[in-house]
Design a protein around this motif. Structure first.
Motif, PDB file in Angstrom:
ATOM      1  N   ILE A  17      19.330  -1.152 -14.287  1.00  0.00           N
ATOM      2  CA  ILE A  17      18.857  -0.626 -14.484  1.00  0.00           C
ATOM      3  C   ILE A  17      17.894   0.558 -13.660  1.00  0.00           C
ATOM      4  O   ILE A  17      17.178   0.112 -14.167  1.00  0.00           O
ATOM      5  CB  ILE A  17      18.735   0.341 -16.531  1.00  0.00           C
ATOM      6  CG1 ILE A  17      20.103  -0.339 -16.932  1.00  0.00           C
ATOM      7  CG2 ILE A  17      18.470   1.641 -16.826  1.00  0.00           C
ATOM      8  CD1 ILE A  17      19.744  -0.057 -18.629  1.00  0.00           C
ATOM      9  N   SER A  18      18.055   1.525 -12.559  1.00  0.00           N
ATOM     10  CA  SER A  18      17.196   1.769 -12.022  1.00  0.00           C
ATOM     11  C   SER A  18      16.980   3.660 -11.888  1.00  0.00           C
ATOM     12  O   SER A  18      18.042   4.574 -12.017  1.00  0.00           O
ATOM     13  CB  SER A  18      17.660   1.014 -10.581  1.00  0.00           C
ATOM     14  OG  SER A  18      17.377  -0.083 -10.869  1.00  0.00           O
ATOM     15  N   ASN A  19      15.588   3.722 -11.686  1.00  0.00           N
ATOM     16  CA  ASN A  19      15.572   5.485 -11.118  1.00  0.00           C
ATOM     17  C   ASN A  19      16.150   6.450 -12.280  1.00  0.00           C
ATOM     18  O   ASN A  19      16.921   6.991 -11.888  1.00  0.00           O
ATOM     19  CB  ASN A  19      16.463   5.258 -10.107  1.00  0.00           C
ATOM     20  CG  ASN A  19      15.036   4.795  -8.774  1.00  0.00           C
ATOM     21  OD1 ASN A  19      14.293   4.899  -8.943  1.00  0.00           O
ATOM     22  ND2 ASN A  19      16.297   3.577  -8.438  1.00  0.00           N
ATOM     23  N   CYS A  20      16.083   5.467 -13.957  1.00  0.00           N
ATOM     24  CA  CYS A  20      16.021   6.776 -14.583  1.00  0.00           C
ATOM     25  C   CYS A  20      15.440   7.052 -15.621  1.00  0.00           C
ATOM     26  O   CYS A  20      14.129   6.869 -15.193  1.00  0.00           O
ATOM     27  CB  CYS A  20      17.034   5.722 -15.628  1.00  0.00           C
ATOM     28  SG  CYS A  20      18.993   5.198 -14.513  1.00  0.00           S
ATOM     29  N   THR A  37      20.962 -12.047 -13.937  1.00  0.00           N
ATOM     30  CA  THR A  37      19.977 -11.502 -14.562  1.00  0.00           C
ATOM     31  C   THR A  37      20.198  -9.823 -14.269  1.00  0.00           C
ATOM     32  O   THR A  37      21.051  -9.146 -13.586  1.00  0.00           O
ATOM     33  CB  THR A  37      19.172 -11.873 -12.458  1.00  0.00           C
ATOM     34  OG1 THR A  37      19.063 -13.673 -12.721  1.00  0.00           O
ATOM     35  CG2 THR A  37      17.903 -11.086 -13.121  1.00  0.00           C
ATOM     36  N   SER A  38      19.868  -9.528 -15.235  1.00  0.00           N
ATOM     37  CA  SER A  38      19.549  -8.183 -15.561  1.00  0.00           C
ATOM     38  C   SER A  38      18.518  -7.406 -15.099  1.00  0.00           C
ATOM     39  O   SER A  38      16.937  -7.879 -14.651  1.00  0.00           O
ATOM     40  CB  SER A  38      19.779  -8.065 -17.152  1.00  0.00           C
ATOM     41  OG  SER A  38      21.054  -7.977 -18.051  1.00  0.00           O
ATOM     42  N   TYR A  39      18.254  -6.473 -14.652  1.00  0.00           N
ATOM     43  CA  TYR A  39      17.122  -5.598 -14.252  1.00  0.00           C
ATOM     44  C   TYR A  39      17.040  -4.093 -14.741  1.00  0.00           C
ATOM     45  O   TYR A  39      18.124  -3.430 -15.309  1.00  0.00           O
ATOM     46  CB  TYR A  39      17.156  -5.063 -12.935  1.00  0.00           C
ATOM     47  CG  TYR A  39      17.122  -6.280 -11.493  1.00  0.00           C
ATOM     48  CD1 TYR A  39      16.492  -6.960 -11.248  1.00  0.00           C
ATOM     49  CD2 TYR A  39      18.365  -7.198 -11.466  1.00  0.00           C
ATOM     50  CE1 TYR A  39      16.456  -8.125 -10.461  1.00  0.00           C
ATOM     51  CE2 TYR A  39      18.419  -8.363 -10.573  1.00  0.00           C
ATOM     52  CZ  TYR A  39      17.795  -8.545 -10.140  1.00  0.00           C
ATOM     53  OH  TYR A  39      17.375  -9.667 -10.016  1.00  0.00           O
ATOM     54  N   PHE A  40      15.756  -3.870 -15.402  1.00  0.00           N
ATOM     55  CA  PHE A  40      14.614  -2.439 -15.856  1.00  0.00           C
ATOM     56  C   PHE A  40      13.826  -2.257 -15.058  1.00  0.00           C
ATOM     57  O   PHE A  40      13.014  -2.729 -15.009  1.00  0.00           O
ATOM     58  CB  PHE A  40      14.927  -2.404 -16.963  1.00  0.00           C
ATOM     59  CG  PHE A  40      14.544  -0.907 -17.529  1.00  0.00           C
ATOM     60  CD1 PHE A  40      15.817  -0.080 -18.370  1.00  0.00           C
ATOM     61  CD2 PHE A  40      12.815  -0.655 -18.342  1.00  0.00           C
ATOM     62  CE1 PHE A  40      15.748   0.741 -18.705  1.00  0.00           C
ATOM     63  CE2 PHE A  40      12.796   0.842 -18.375  1.00  0.00           C
ATOM     64  CZ  PHE A  40      14.013   1.227 -18.999  1.00  0.00           C
ATOM     65  N   PHE A  77      21.918   4.371 -12.820  1.00  0.00           N
ATOM     66  CA  PHE A  77      21.539   4.874 -11.584  1.00  0.00           C
ATOM     67  C   PHE A  77      20.779   6.134 -11.852  1.00  0.00           C
ATOM     68  O   PHE A  77      22.361   6.853 -11.884  1.00  0.00           O
ATOM     69  CB  PHE A  77      21.910   4.215  -9.835  1.00  0.00           C
ATOM     70  CG  PHE A  77      22.257   3.151  -9.836  1.00  0.00           C
ATOM     71  CD1 PHE A  77      21.270   2.241 -10.016  1.00  0.00           C
ATOM     72  CD2 PHE A  77      23.130   3.047  -8.898  1.00  0.00           C
ATOM     73  CE1 PHE A  77      21.362   0.900 -10.258  1.00  0.00           C
ATOM     74  CE2 PHE A  77      23.425   1.222  -8.610  1.00  0.00           C
ATOM     75  CZ  PHE A  77      22.420   0.260  -9.391  1.00  0.00           C
ATOM     76  N   ASN A  78      19.202   7.090 -11.717  1.00  0.00           N
ATOM     77  CA  ASN A  78      19.955   8.208 -11.376  1.00  0.00           C
ATOM     78  C   ASN A  78      20.200   8.696 -12.584  1.00  0.00           C
ATOM     79  O   ASN A  78      20.886   9.979 -12.225  1.00  0.00           O
ATOM     80  CB  ASN A  78      19.328   8.359  -9.874  1.00  0.00           C
ATOM     81  CG  ASN A  78      19.217   8.035  -9.303  1.00  0.00           C
ATOM     82  OD1 ASN A  78      17.556   7.980  -9.143  1.00  0.00           O
ATOM     83  ND2 ASN A  78      19.861   7.444  -7.782  1.00  0.00           N
ATOM     84  N   ASN A  92       7.939  -2.183 -12.571  1.00  0.00           N
ATOM     85  CA  ASN A  92       7.637  -1.132 -11.672  1.00  0.00           C
ATOM     86  C   ASN A  92       8.243   0.309 -12.376  1.00  0.00           C
ATOM     87  O   ASN A  92       8.344   1.105 -12.037  1.00  0.00           O
ATOM     88  CB  ASN A  92       8.668  -0.827 -10.250  1.00  0.00           C
ATOM     89  CG  ASN A  92       8.172  -1.821  -9.431  1.00  0.00           C
ATOM     90  OD1 ASN A  92       7.159  -2.761  -9.642  1.00  0.00           O
ATOM     91  ND2 ASN A  92       8.984  -2.170  -8.530  1.00  0.00           N
ATOM     92  N   ASN A  93       8.224  -0.116 -13.788  1.00  0.00           N
ATOM     93  CA  ASN A  93       8.383   1.425 -14.449  1.00  0.00           C
ATOM     94  C   ASN A  93       7.483   1.973 -14.892  1.00  0.00           C
ATOM     95  O   ASN A  93       5.759   1.238 -15.098  1.00  0.00           O
ATOM     96  CB  ASN A  93       9.270   0.759 -16.287  1.00  0.00           C
ATOM     97  CG  ASN A  93      10.516  -0.102 -15.440  1.00  0.00           C
ATOM     98  OD1 ASN A  93      11.357   0.670 -15.278  1.00  0.00           O
ATOM     99  ND2 ASN A  93      10.661  -0.959 -16.055  1.00  0.00           N
ATOM    100  N   THR A  94       7.599   3.042 -15.546  1.00  0.00           N
ATOM    101  CA  THR A  94       6.505   3.405 -16.319  1.00  0.00           C
ATOM    102  C   THR A  94       6.383   4.702 -17.508  1.00  0.00           C
ATOM    103  O   THR A  94       7.345   5.241 -17.536  1.00  0.00           O
ATOM    104  CB  THR A  94       5.825   4.838 -15.490  1.00  0.00           C
ATOM    105  OG1 THR A  94       5.130   5.195 -13.891  1.00  0.00           O
ATOM    106  CG2 THR A  94       4.844   5.816 -16.103  1.00  0.00           C
ATOM    107  N   PHE A  95       5.707   3.806 -18.393  1.00  0.00           N
ATOM    108  CA  PHE A  95       5.883   3.502 -19.950  1.00  0.00           C
ATOM    109  C   PHE A  95       4.970   4.609 -20.330  1.00  0.00           C
ATOM    110  O   PHE A  95       3.912   4.260 -20.066  1.00  0.00           O
ATOM    111  CB  PHE A  95       5.983   2.329 -19.942  1.00  0.00           C
ATOM    112  CG  PHE A  95       6.964   1.669 -19.906  1.00  0.00           C
ATOM    113  CD1 PHE A  95       8.749   1.913 -20.704  1.00  0.00           C
ATOM    114  CD2 PHE A  95       6.687   0.289 -19.220  1.00  0.00           C
ATOM    115  CE1 PHE A  95       9.560   0.344 -20.120  1.00  0.00           C
ATOM    116  CE2 PHE A  95       8.033  -0.239 -19.057  1.00  0.00           C
ATOM    117  CZ  PHE A  95       8.761  -0.649 -19.177  1.00  0.00           C
TER     118      PHE A  95
END
Length: 276
Positions: free
Chosen positions: A100-103, A122-125, A80-81, A154-157
């Motif tokens: 993996i969140s807010n990185c 379950t995995s999350y990115f 996180f972060n 909810n990612n920005t690539f």
């Protein structure tokens, strides 16, 4: 939290990503130069079953920053972060079930390679910012037909590496790509299913691509490999719905297919200005 793991080189991400690195100059992808290694210490013995990393900076590494060395389940890892920056390889290549969140992932060769086969949950990115990559984005492989879901949401690539790809499967299954921003330039394919790799025993299957916004990709979805229905890199059962496209050039494809596939469904997308 609030820890920096610095590889100690002035420039981590170089123009030489060859593996292994040169024994003479040291340049290239250095498999000995990483920040954290996770491995099983013996049969049935796991290094750490639950890990949470927060507010960490990984910077200036020539090899994979975080990696597993064995072929076994290594519990659950939450990140996180954190920031992963200036790397000559992937930031993450680890077998733990991930959250993996807010990185931030910036100035790297590639975000991650994830081998699904050993995960148990379950995995999350999610909610991450990705920018300035040298090659492809996020590779998922190890498909065996019944892996726990991998959710990318909810990612920005920002993908701008000429001719490379965003999210790749080779093969993977039960992957959900939901509500992301794909900002592409330089003829980047946003999502490639069945890319070269063949690291799994089942075909690419049960993949959902929904409610994403795509800006100027060369192709929104490309079906790459798989010569037949028995080829591990064939593509089976994909749903593409609720997505939108923004483009300013005239060469975007909604679907570009080279390999064997079946049950590919596009519906309720706003691709009104796509080429075909």
């Amino acid at each position: 939290g609030n820890m920096t793991l610095d590889g100690g080189v002035q420039q981590g991400n170089t123009t030489d990503h060859g593996w292994p690195n040169s024994s003479v100059t040291g340049s290239g992808w250095d498999g000995t130069h990483g920040a954290i290694i996770v491995f099983q210490s013996g049969v049935g013995k796991y290094a750490v079953t639950e890990q949470i990393w927060t507010n960490m900076l990984f910077i200036h590494w020539r090899g994979e920053m975080v990696k597993s060395l064995d072929g076994s389940t290594n519990g659950n890892l939450s990140i996180f972060n954190c920031t992963f920056a200036d790397g000559n390889a992937t930031a993450i290549n680890i077998y733990s079930s991930l959250n993996i969140s807010n990185c931030v992932f910036a100035n790297l060769f590639q975000i991650a390679e994830y081998y699904q086969q050993y995960s148990t949950n379950t995995s999350y990115f999610q909610n991450n910012l990705i920018t300035n990559l040298s090659r492809n984005g996020f590779g998922i492989n190890g498909g065996k037909g019944n892996n726990p879901p991998f959710v990318i949401q909810n990612n920005t690539f920002y993908f701008n590496s000429m001719g490379y790809n965003g999210i790749l499967t080779s093969p993977a299954d039960n992957v959900l790509i939901i509500s992301n921003q794909f900002l592409c330039t330089n003829y980047v394919n946003a999502i490639v299913l069945g890319s070269i790799g063949y690291q799994g025993t089942f075909c690419n299957s049960n993949i959902v691509i929904a409610y994403n916004n795509f800006v100027e990709p060369s192709a929104i979805v490309e079906i790459a490999g798989g010569l037949s229905s028995t080829d591990p890199n064939c593509v089976v059962s994909v749903q593409v719905y609720g997505n939108t496209l923004t483009r300013t050039h005239d060469s975007t494809l909604a679907l570009c297919a080279y390999g064997w596939s079946t049950n590919i469904h596009f519906f309720h997308n706003d691709f009104s200005n796509v080429t075909n």
